[in-house]
Design a protein around this motif. Structure first.
Motif, PDB file in Angstrom:
ATOM      1  N   ALA A  39      49.238  61.194  48.448  1.00 15.27           N
ATOM      2  CA  ALA A  39      50.320  61.924  49.112  1.00 15.27           C
ATOM      3  C   ALA A  39      51.421  62.286  48.114  1.00 15.27           C
ATOM      4  CB  ALA A  39      50.895  61.085  50.255  1.00 15.27           C
ATOM      5  N   LEU A  40      51.781  61.339  47.257  1.00 13.43           N
ATOM      6  CA  LEU A  40      52.877  61.581  46.322  1.00 13.43           C
ATOM      7  C   LEU A  40      52.540  62.618  45.253  1.00 13.43           C
ATOM      8  CD1 LEU A  40      54.387  58.011  45.953  1.00 13.43           C
ATOM      9  CD2 LEU A  40      55.482  60.039  46.940  1.00 13.43           C
ATOM     10  N   LYS A  41      51.265  62.745  44.913  1.00 10.01           N
ATOM     11  CA  LYS A  41      50.877  63.795  43.956  1.00 10.01           C
ATOM     12  C   LYS A  41      51.299  65.159  44.470  1.00 10.01           C
ATOM     13  CE  LYS A  41      46.981  61.577  41.691  1.00 10.01           C
ATOM     14  NZ  LYS A  41      45.532  61.538  41.523  1.00 10.01           N
ATOM     15  N   VAL A  42      51.142  65.372  45.755  1.00 10.94           N
ATOM     16  CA  VAL A  42      51.512  66.652  46.365  1.00 10.94           C
ATOM     17  C   VAL A  42      53.021  66.712  46.601  1.00 10.94           C
ATOM     18  CG1 VAL A  42      51.218  68.143  48.388  1.00 10.94           C
ATOM     19  CG2 VAL A  42      49.245  66.919  47.425  1.00 10.94           C
ATOM     20  N   PHE A  43      53.588  65.679  47.216  1.00 11.06           N
ATOM     21  CA  PHE A  43      55.014  65.685  47.542  1.00 11.06           C
ATOM     22  C   PHE A  43      55.880  65.852  46.293  1.00 11.06           C
ATOM     23  CE2 PHE A  43      54.102  62.825  51.451  1.00 11.06           C
ATOM     24  CZ  PHE A  43      53.746  63.922  52.204  1.00 11.06           C
ATOM     25  N   ASP A  44      55.521  65.153  45.200  1.00  8.07           N
ATOM     26  CA  ASP A  44      56.302  65.251  43.959  1.00  8.07           C
ATOM     27  C   ASP A  44      56.314  66.678  43.418  1.00  8.07           C
ATOM     28  OD1 ASP A  44      57.202  62.615  43.740  1.00  8.07           O
ATOM     29  OD2 ASP A  44      55.439  61.956  42.613  1.00  8.07           O
ATOM     30  N   THR A  49      62.577  66.150  45.803  1.00 11.23           N
ATOM     31  CA  THR A  49      63.685  65.403  46.392  1.00 11.23           C
ATOM     32  C   THR A  49      63.620  65.396  47.919  1.00 11.23           C
ATOM     33  OG1 THR A  49      65.127  67.342  46.383  1.00 11.23           O
ATOM     34  CG2 THR A  49      65.224  65.899  44.445  1.00 11.23           C
ATOM     35  N   GLY A  50      62.471  65.775  48.460  1.00 12.78           N
ATOM     36  CA  GLY A  50      62.303  65.841  49.906  1.00 12.78           C
ATOM     37  C   GLY A  50      62.212  64.468  50.562  1.00 12.78           C
ATOM     38  N   HIS A  51      62.406  64.474  51.857  1.00 18.58           N
ATOM     39  CA  HIS A  51      62.386  63.234  52.644  1.00 18.58           C
ATOM     40  C   HIS A  51      61.078  62.445  52.469  1.00 18.58           C
ATOM     41  CE1 HIS A  51      62.818  60.467  55.988  1.00 18.58           C
ATOM     42  NE2 HIS A  51      61.646  60.882  56.443  1.00 18.58           N
TER      43      HIS A  51
END
Length: 159
Positions: A39-44, A49-51
């Motif tokens: 998940a963090l690979k995409v979110f980063d 700086t998103g929720h």
């Protein structure tokens, strides 16, 4: 599924985020770490700086601390500190904490603990400075706060 690859990857990342939280609740820490990493690979990339990005890093700290992987957890503490500058006038909230073991007594009390957060988000030099029934509760409070993790403050790009 939508045909927009970014929306698809974000939807999959969100699914992995919730899956990781489910694994964490079930104490399946290795699986939780794997799902949250995906998940963090995409979110980063999509929203650094998103929720969900910041929350995902906070959950990774919890997952890694439960596995005893403090060095890996530190990277996530620093990512949060770098992404969301800390207001020195606002009280910091720990990213990882647990409830102290209270003494077996029917007395109530509280303890105010003063400490420093180092560049890795670890608590340093904790000391009990005030409280009600401080003598009774300070040992438990100090023992608990030593293992708390925080996002370090960044100055000039350095933790």
């Amino acid at each position: 599924m939508t045909k927009d690859p970014e929306k698809n990857s974000t939807a999959i990342a969100l699914s992995n985020f919730w899956l990781a939280k489910s694994y964490l609740t079930s104490k399946k820490h290795r699986r939780a770490a794997e799902a949250m990493s995906l998940a963090l690979k995409v979110f980063d990339e999509v929203a650094p700086t998103g929720h969900y990005t910041l929350t995902g890093h906070a959950f990774m700290i919890q997952i890694l601390e439960k596995q005893g992987k403090k060095d890996e957890a530190t990277k996530h503490c620093q990512m949060i500190g770098k992404a969301q500058p800390i207001d020195v006038n606002r009280e910091q909230i720990p990213l990882y904490r647990f409830v102290p073991q209270y003494p077996s007594t029917r007395q109530e009390g509280n303890v105010i603990i003063e400490f420093t957060v180092d560049e890795q988000g670890f608590v340093k030099n904790p000391k009990a400075i005030d409280g009600e029934n401080m003598k009774l509760f300070s040992k438990s409070a100090l023992k608990a706060v030593v293992d708390y993790r925080f996002a370090p403050r960044f100055e000039n790009g350095q933790p």
